[in-house]
Scaffold this active site. Structure first.
Site: not given
Ligand code: 13P
Ligand code: G3H
Ligand code: ZN
Length: 332
Positions: A93, A234
């Site tokens: 991600d 996202h």
């Molecule tokens: P949220 O913060 O809305 O759960 O989004 C998560 C996300 O986009 C991870 O890439």
């Molecule tokens: O896109 C963001 C996700 O919620 C991941 O969050 O970078 O704190 O693991 P993080």
């Molecule tokens: Zn994201």
């Protein structure tokens, strides 16, 4: 060098094709620890849903990339043991460099995101193309998600104060030059639990913040430009008011929380949006239960008695989302 097939994982190619034509979205749930992984797999096996397990740069730092990847192997075996082999994707991600994507691809990820959304358009194209060339040339094709448009909110390595919507006139050029397999777009969602400022919202009779609608007009325009192409959303947590209230009741402070209403996510899932990213809702569910147990059972000090009930709640939440929001239940 480990190929994702050795771990029993799949890439997103066929899953996205089926999701776009079937009018549903795959859940992309972030995980950082064993209990989150168990909850995701339990929920997705129970609802017979394919799933994308997401690892952020922050998760790699927190839990270690090798441990997470072996947990993904464990997830495949766990699903089998629970009695139903669901398709499982291991996805990076918000990768922000070629190197992090390459490292993941070489160590068993079946899908990566290269997030060049904060670069200039030309730099984003060049970086995304480079990652696609590498990912697609592997013995087992690794799928790549790119991003156009900027989401507001903060992640570990990519942050922005302000969002800018995806420009529909750019998508054909971006997709054809880079050869990405899916495209994350910006139509009003953002990361975290405060997706809109209170002044952007109205309030209902109970004082609950009601956000402005997502820009479905932009999504429709994008779909016209690249019909049937897999789109990713996202920042799609709903920030359930029950969890926010439970956290506040047991001592937390989460002022001005507001998420994306479920009916808007349902509508998105029926379109070319075939991957919906959810992390914050899982954090809220676990925190709510951990705070409740700590407050109601002050003598408890066995972590399993705190995290176990939080895991159960997380499973319930994800099963609900698969069944009632994303439409992925029964699609495995
Ligand atoms: P949220 O913060 O809305 O759960 O989004 C998560 C996300 O986009 C991870 O890439
Ligand atoms: O896109 C963001 C996700 O919620 C991941 O969050 O970078 O704190 O693991 P993080
Ligand atoms: Zn994201």
């Amino acid at each position: 060098m480990t190929s994702y097939k050795e771990l029993g994982l799949v890439n997103t190619k066929d899953l996205f094709k089926k999701a776009v034509s079937g009018g549903y979205a795959l859940p992309a749930y972030n995980f950082n620890n064993m209990e989150q992984m168990q909850a995701i797999i339990q929920a997705c096996v129970e609802t017979k849903s394919p799933v994308i397990l997401q690892v952020s740069a922050g998760a790699r730092k927190y839990a270690n990339q090798n441990i997470l990847r072996n947990m993904a192997r464990g997830a495949v075996e766990y699903a089998h043991e629970l009695g139903f082999d669901i398709p499982i994707v291991l996805h990076l991600d918000h990768g922000d460099t070629f190197e992090i994507c390459k490292d993941c691809i070489e160590t068993g990820f079946s899908s990566v995101m290269i997030d060049g959304s904060h670069l200039s358009y030309d730099e984003n194209v060049a970086l995304t193309k480079k990652v696609c060339e590498f990912a697609h040339s592997q013995k087992d094709y690794v799928t790549v998600e790119g991003e156009l448009g900027v989401l507001a909110g903060v992640e570990d390595d990519v942050s922005s104060e302000h969002s800018s919507y995806t420009e529909p006139s750019e998508v054909v050029d971006f997709v054809s030059k880079t050869k990405v397999d899916s495209l994350a777009i910006s139509i009003g969602t953002s990361h975290g639990r405060t997706k809109f400022k209170p002044e952007q919202c109205t309030k209902d009779a109970n004082g609950i913040l009601i956000p402005p609608p997502l820009r479905f007009d932009i999504l429709e325009e994008i779909e016209k430009q690249i019909p049937g192409f897999p789109i990713v959303l996202h920042g799609s947590s709903s920030v359930p008011v029950e969890y926010v209230q439970m956290i506040e009741k047991f001592g937390g402070r989460l002022a001005d929380s507001v998420g994306i209403p479920e009916e808007q996510l349902r509508k998105a899932a029926k379109s070319a949006v075939c991957k919906i990213n959810i992390d914050s809702d899982g954090r809220l569910a676990m925190t709510a239960i951990i705070r409740k147990v700590l407050s109601e059972q002050p003598e408890e000090f066995d972590p399993r008695k705190l995290i176990g009930p939080a895991r159960d709640e997380l499973k319930k939440l994800y099963a609900y989302k698969n069944q009632n929001v994303l439409g992925s239940a029964g699609q495995a």
